[in-house]
Every structure is written in C-alpha cells, then in structure tokens.
Design an enzyme around this catalytic site. Structure first.
Site, mmCIF file in Angstrom:
data_model
loop_
_atom_site.group_PDB
_atom_site.id
_atom_site.type_symbol
_atom_site.label_atom_id
_atom_site.label_comp_id
_atom_site.label_asym_id
_atom_site.label_seq_id
_atom_site.Cartn_x
_atom_site.Cartn_y
_atom_site.Cartn_z
ATOM 1 N N VAL A 1 21.087 30.131 42.854
ATOM 2 C CA VAL A 1 21.182 31.586 43.016
ATOM 3 C C VAL A 1 22.630 32.047 42.837
ATOM 4 O O VAL A 1 22.922 32.962 42.059
ATOM 5 C CB VAL A 1 20.643 32.029 44.400
ATOM 6 C CG1 VAL A 1 20.925 33.513 44.632
ATOM 7 C CG2 VAL A 1 19.153 31.760 44.517
ATOM 8 N N LYS B 1 31.009 19.192 43.604
ATOM 9 C CA LYS B 1 30.291 20.172 42.780
ATOM 10 C C LYS B 1 31.282 21.101 42.073
ATOM 11 O O LYS B 1 31.145 21.386 40.885
ATOM 12 C CB LYS B 1 29.341 20.985 43.672
ATOM 13 C CG LYS B 1 28.385 21.859 42.875
ATOM 14 C CD LYS B 1 27.598 22.753 43.793
ATOM 15 C CE LYS B 1 26.136 22.368 43.814
ATOM 16 N NZ LYS B 1 25.346 23.226 44.670
ATOM 17 N N GLU C 1 17.497 38.408 46.243
ATOM 18 C CA GLU C 1 17.338 38.001 44.840
ATOM 19 C C GLU C 1 15.877 37.713 44.527
ATOM 20 O O GLU C 1 15.113 37.359 45.421
ATOM 21 C CB GLU C 1 18.234 36.787 44.547
ATOM 22 C CG GLU C 1 18.036 35.582 45.468
ATOM 23 C CD GLU C 1 16.873 34.711 45.083
ATOM 24 O OE1 GLU C 1 16.444 34.793 43.932
ATOM 25 O OE2 GLU C 1 16.394 33.960 45.955
ATOM 26 N N LEU D 1 15.082 35.684 41.658
ATOM 27 C CA LEU D 1 15.179 34.712 40.569
ATOM 28 C C LEU D 1 14.216 33.570 40.799
ATOM 29 O O LEU D 1 14.091 33.097 41.924
ATOM 30 C CB LEU D 1 16.589 34.110 40.502
ATOM 31 C CG LEU D 1 17.797 35.036 40.625
ATOM 32 C CD1 LEU D 1 19.077 34.213 40.592
ATOM 33 C CD2 LEU D 1 17.771 36.054 39.514
ATOM 34 N N LYS E 1 12.082 41.272 50.394
ATOM 35 C CA LYS E 1 12.188 39.897 49.902
ATOM 36 C C LYS E 1 11.068 39.007 50.471
ATOM 37 O O LYS E 1 10.339 38.343 49.743
ATOM 38 C CB LYS E 1 13.564 39.329 50.273
ATOM 39 C CG LYS E 1 13.728 37.858 50.023
ATOM 40 C CD LYS E 1 13.669 37.537 48.546
ATOM 41 C CE LYS E 1 13.632 36.037 48.326
ATOM 42 N NZ LYS E 1 13.636 35.672 46.930
ATOM 43 N N PHE F 1 0.510 34.992 38.699
ATOM 44 C CA PHE F 1 0.335 34.213 39.928
ATOM 45 C C PHE F 1 -1.130 34.064 40.331
ATOM 46 O O PHE F 1 -1.476 34.049 41.501
ATOM 47 C CB PHE F 1 1.205 34.773 41.069
ATOM 48 C CG PHE F 1 2.628 34.317 40.896
ATOM 49 C CD1 PHE F 1 3.406 34.826 39.865
ATOM 50 C CD2 PHE F 1 3.167 33.347 41.711
ATOM 51 C CE1 PHE F 1 4.695 34.363 39.640
ATOM 52 C CE2 PHE F 1 4.457 32.877 41.503
ATOM 53 C CZ PHE F 1 5.222 33.397 40.464
ATOM 54 N N GLY G 1 4.949 24.901 45.606
ATOM 55 C CA GLY G 1 6.024 24.153 46.256
ATOM 56 C C GLY G 1 7.324 24.905 46.043
ATOM 57 O O GLY G 1 7.325 26.124 45.861
ATOM 58 N N CYS H 1 11.304 28.085 48.089
ATOM 59 C CA CYS H 1 11.166 29.468 48.581
ATOM 60 C C CYS H 1 9.832 29.765 49.255
ATOM 61 O O CYS H 1 9.812 30.113 50.441
ATOM 62 C CB CYS H 1 11.397 30.426 47.418
ATOM 63 S SG CYS H 1 12.932 30.088 46.558
HETATM 64 C C1 UGA Z 1 9.988 32.105 43.759
HETATM 65 C C2 UGA Z 1 9.707 33.546 43.313
HETATM 66 O O1 UGA Z 1 8.832 33.534 42.174
HETATM 67 C C3 UGA Z 1 10.994 34.276 42.947
HETATM 68 O O2 UGA Z 1 10.716 35.645 42.652
HETATM 69 C C4 UGA Z 1 11.955 34.209 44.144
HETATM 70 O O3 UGA Z 1 13.185 34.849 43.861
HETATM 71 C C5 UGA Z 1 12.217 32.751 44.487
HETATM 72 O O4 UGA Z 1 10.958 32.123 44.822
HETATM 73 C C6 UGA Z 1 13.167 32.709 45.657
HETATM 74 O O5 UGA Z 1 12.828 33.232 46.721
HETATM 75 O O6 UGA Z 1 14.306 32.262 45.479
HETATM 76 P P1 UGA Z 1 10.409 29.759 42.514
HETATM 77 O O7 UGA Z 1 10.227 29.143 43.858
HETATM 78 O O8 UGA Z 1 11.568 29.351 41.692
HETATM 79 O O9 UGA Z 1 10.510 31.378 42.651
HETATM 80 O O10 UGA Z 1 9.133 29.412 41.649
HETATM 81 P P2 UGA Z 1 7.777 30.129 41.187
HETATM 82 O O11 UGA Z 1 7.765 30.190 39.728
HETATM 83 O O12 UGA Z 1 7.496 31.369 41.909
HETATM 84 O O13 UGA Z 1 6.716 29.017 41.603
HETATM 85 C C7 UGA Z 1 6.560 28.599 42.949
HETATM 86 C C8 UGA Z 1 5.394 27.664 43.075
HETATM 87 O O14 UGA Z 1 4.161 28.353 42.864
HETATM 88 C C9 UGA Z 1 5.399 26.517 42.049
HETATM 89 O O15 UGA Z 1 5.048 25.317 42.695
HETATM 90 C C10 UGA Z 1 4.331 26.907 41.046
HETATM 91 O O16 UGA Z 1 3.738 25.811 40.418
HETATM 92 C C11 UGA Z 1 3.349 27.645 41.951
HETATM 93 N N1 UGA Z 1 2.501 28.615 41.222
HETATM 94 C C12 UGA Z 1 3.038 29.717 40.640
HETATM 95 C C13 UGA Z 1 1.125 28.409 41.172
HETATM 96 O O17 UGA Z 1 0.597 27.409 41.715
HETATM 97 N N2 UGA Z 1 0.328 29.331 40.547
HETATM 98 C C14 UGA Z 1 0.845 30.429 39.954
HETATM 99 O O18 UGA Z 1 0.056 31.231 39.391
HETATM 100 C C15 UGA Z 1 2.238 30.628 40.008
#
Ligand code: UGA
Length: 434
Positions: free
Chosen positions: A11, A35, A149, A151, A202, A247, A255, A258
């Site tokens: 981030v 780092k 955020e 992201l 958030k 989603f 997983g 977040c």
């Molecule tokens: C998530 C949010 O999408 C971001 O908007 C947020 O900023 C971020 O957390 C955070 O709080 O920092 P992230 O954890 O990087 O982002 O990943 P995602 O793409 O949201 O996926 C999270 C999990 O959900 C993954 O394990 C993914 O495989 C799973 N997922 C996602 C599903 O099982 N089905 C879906 O339709 C979408």
C-alpha cells in the site's frame, strides 16, 4: 507537494510511486533497513505488477529512507500506511500505527496533515490525533485525515491510478484543501465525509465484498446438491445492476491480508459495542468451511490421503502476488501431509514464502505439467495463468486423473469424454474414470 509515506509495504509503496508519478516529491520511510536498501538498489522487494516499472520512471521524485526524523520534519503531508494485523481475539493490532504517530510527533517541525491510509477501527483517527497532539515536541498544528485505500494486490497501481473513488474523512477546510491538492491529478470522484464515516466506508466495503463471496459460495454448494450451475447463476444474477457481476466467483474461499482480518475486526468491534454483525459473522464461518471444501470432496474418491501423491496447483491466496496470508493452501496442505500424503506443488511466485511456513513431504515443481505427473489427485487452489492454460490431456499423465478445482478454471464441457474426474465448485461433476 512534499509528501512522506510511513510504511513501504504494497500500500505504502504503490501510493508513493503513484503520488510521485503525478508530480509530488515523495519520501518513503520504513524501519526495515534491508527493505530500504533493496528499494534503493533494486530489484523491487514487493511482487506487484507495474510497480517496478513505474518506480523506475519516477526515481527523480522518489527517495527511500529509514531516517524518519528527517523525513517527517519538514513536509506538507505524512501518510501512515503501515499494517494493522489481526490480534488473537480478532481485533486490529494498532501498535505499528501508534509507533509511527510517536515518531511523527517527535519529528515534525512545521504544520502538516497526517493522512491515515492504514485500515483502522472506527474512532482511531481521533485517537491518533489526540496522541499526536499530546506528544508533539514542537509548536506546530497537525490535522489527521482518514483516507482509506481500495487497492487490490496484483492490481494496486491500476487501482490507484484509475480507482472508483477517493475517500477523504475530515471536517477541517484546510486539510480538505491539502487532500484536494494531493489528488488533483488523479481524475477520480472524491467522497468527502467525516473521519468516522471514512473509516467505516473501508470496513463496510471490504466486509460487503467478503459477504458477497461467502454468499455465492453457499449458493454454489447448494447448486451442487440441486444440479444447478453456479457460473450461470452468477452470470444471471450479475446482469442485474443492483447486484453487479463482480465478486461473484465461487471458489475455495477468500484469503489475503484484508478480507479475513477486516471481517474479524469489524465483527469484534460490533461485539465490543454490544452490536453483533450477524451477516459478517456468517461470512466468516462460511469462508472457514469453504477452505475445506476440496478436502471434503477428496473423501468421495479416497478414504484417506495415506500414501497418495497429491498435486497442488497454486499456493498464493490469489494470482499476481507472492502473498500467502490466509491462503487456502496453508490449511489444505498441512491436512494432506498430516494424513500421510506426499505433496507435489506448483506456484510461480509463492514457493519461497511457503517453504518458510510449511515443511514436510513436499516436492516443488517448476511447471504444472511436472506437478501432475503420477499424482493420485490434483487440488487447484490458485488460478494462475499457467494453470488456466492447461488442457484436459495434461491431466492424463496423473496416475488417477482426479481434478478438484477450487477456482473453476475450466469449462466442464471441455472435459467431457476424457478419462478423468473433474469436480469443481457449484457445477456438475464430470466423471469418465473407471
Ligand atoms: C481487497 C479488496 O478487493 C481491495 O479493494 C482492498 O483495498 C484490499 O482488500 C485491502 O483492504 O487492502 P485483496 O485482498 O488484494 O483486495 O484481493 P481481492 O482481489 O479482493 O481478493 C481477495 C480474496 O477473495 C482472494 O482470495 C480471491 O481469490 C477471493 N475472491 C475474489 C473470490 O473468491 N471470489 C471473487 O469473486 C473475488
């Protein structure tokens, strides 16, 4: 503007690089000397697409340091972008955030805005401001703004450059102006609100997305019982703009760093205020069970894992990252190992981190094809491109081609006629194995 960013995680780093890209002079601060040294010399220590390239393009406006006193002393704005990991009771650990607040209080020598990007429980921005004010070493004015955020790992740069919204929580007109200046070159709608509402946006956003995933996973499990196809169900649902098509991918559960932590933290906070969030609790429970879905399916084909070779495709919590936090692999592989399996695993990015977390009878392979050879069963846990590209014939080198797909990587129709079992999430099982 001169901006300092505390925390060189994905981030902090993505924010630093994008803010430098839009013209600000940015110094990125981290306590981790190794780092910072690596950031100075390269290669970029964080696996995030487009980050190294954008960083290289903007090095003239970007510096890295462990010297927070210098970095925070004379700057227009300081972002706090350090982690807020989960404590044993599910609440958010704010110790890193307050450690940075103390460093800021000890260092600032001119008025500045402190911007909290870290995901913090509702009311924390106020506490950070009180803490800062009571520890200030110099006679300066500090205002604390909430700026959560949105992201995602793997798309952080794109999400920051072209995000759906920027949320700014402040009641101060001058702080609002500073925020407008910081983001003026990013063409995104800005939601101005108070700090508590910004903090809640958030959590409410992440928890809603987690809920959506757990909902479709429950529907998927019922589809299996009733003979419906969850992909068609999700497509049909998603066309309704009130629901939306994002989603709704059924799978082996969410997983990452977040959703698991933010659902637990908000649930904890609700309980603390004697206001249990029952839907969030259900999303957490459904997700914990969903991570074991393929293990349960495996029992249809084998009584035990004893003596089996299990091919595991994917270790990270999603593709495009080397992050293993709360990844289904961390739950599934130890169960296999404990019950006597030999595991062959493939992951293009996550192997080194996985080795540090799980040990045992595991062979790491360079390709999915090598992983599948002679295996008794295959678990697909992450939809990496290398996995999506596999054809049914590639699975026929397994001793028994039983494919348990936790990410619905293939069209079941394409598996018809091949001597294999294809058992995915929320769809009819294809079975042509004797
Ligand atoms: C998530 C949010 O999408 C971001 O908007 C947020 O900023 C971020 O957390 C955070 O709080 O920092 P992230 O954890 O990087 O982002 O990943 P995602 O793409 O949201 O996926 C999270 C999990 O959900 C993954 O394990 C993914 O495989 C799973 N997922 C996602 C599903 O099982 N089905 C879906 O339709 C979408």
């Amino acid at each position: 503007m001169n901006i300092a960013i505390a925390g060189a995680g994905y981030v902090g780093l993505a924010s630093a690089v994008v803010l430098a890209h839009v013209g600000h002079q940015v110094v990125c601060v981290d306590v981790d000397e190794a780092k910072i040294e690596q950031l100075k010399k390269g290669p970029c220590p964080i696996h995030e697409p487009a980050l190294p390239e954008l960083m290289a393009e903007n090095l003239s406006r970007l510096t890295f340091t462990t010297d927070y006193a210098v970095a925070y002393s004379n700057t227009d704005a300081i972002f706090i972008a350090v982690g807020t990991p989960e404590k044993a009771d599910g609440s958010a650990n704010l110790s890193y955030v307050f450690a940075v607040a103390e460093q800021i209080a000890a260092s600032v020598t001119c008025d500045c805005v402190v911007i909290v990007k870290s995901t913090v429980p509702i009311g924390t921005n106020e506490k950070i401001e009180q803490h800062l004010k009571s520890h200030l070493k110099h006679d300066v004015t500090i205002e604390v703004v909430s700026n959560p955020e949105f992201l995602s790992q793997g798309t952080a740069i794109r999400d920051m450059l072209y995000g759906s919204r920027i949320v700014v929580g402040t009641e101060s007109e001058s702080a609002r102006q500073v925020m407008a200046n910081i983001y003026e070159n990013l063409e995104q709608p800005v939601v101005f609100t108070d700090r508590r509402s910004a903090e809640m946006i958030k959590y409410a956003s992440n928890d809603f997305l987690a809920l959506k995933i757990s909902y479709i996973n429950e529907i998927a499990n019922l589809c299996e019982v009733l003979g419906a196809n969850v992909e068609d169900v999700a497509r049909g649902m998603g066309m309704d703009p009130r629901i939306g098509d994002k989603f709704l991918r059924a799978g082996i559960g969410y997983g990452g760093s977040c959703f698991p932590k933010d659902t637990k933290a908000l649930h904890w906070l609700g309980n603390f205020h004697d206001h249990e969030l029952k839907t969030v609790k259900a999303a957490i429970e459904v997700n914990e069970n969903q991570k074991l879905r393929l293990i349960k399916k495996a029992r249809k084909y084998y009584d035990s894992f004893e003596g089996l070779i299990v091919a595991v495709l994917g270790l990270t919590f999603k593709p495009g990252t080397d992050d293993l936090r709360e990844a289904p692999s961390l739950v599934n592989i130890p169960i296999m190992l404990d019950s006597g399996a030999k595991v062959k695993a493939f992951d293009p990015c996550g192997v080194e981190k996985f080795k540090r977390k799980v040990s045992g009878n595991i062979i790491y392979c360079d390709t999915p094809e090598e992983t599948l050879k002679d295996a008794d069963i295959c678990f697909i846990l992450t939809e990496w491109p290398e996995v999506l590209e596999l054809q049914p014939v590639h699975f026929l080198t397994m001793k028994r081609p039983i494919i348990l797909d936790g990410r619905n990587c293939y069209d079941p129709g394409g598996m018809e006629g091949y001597p294999l079992v294809y058992d995915s999430i929320g769809r009819t099982v294809v079975s042509y194995l004797d």
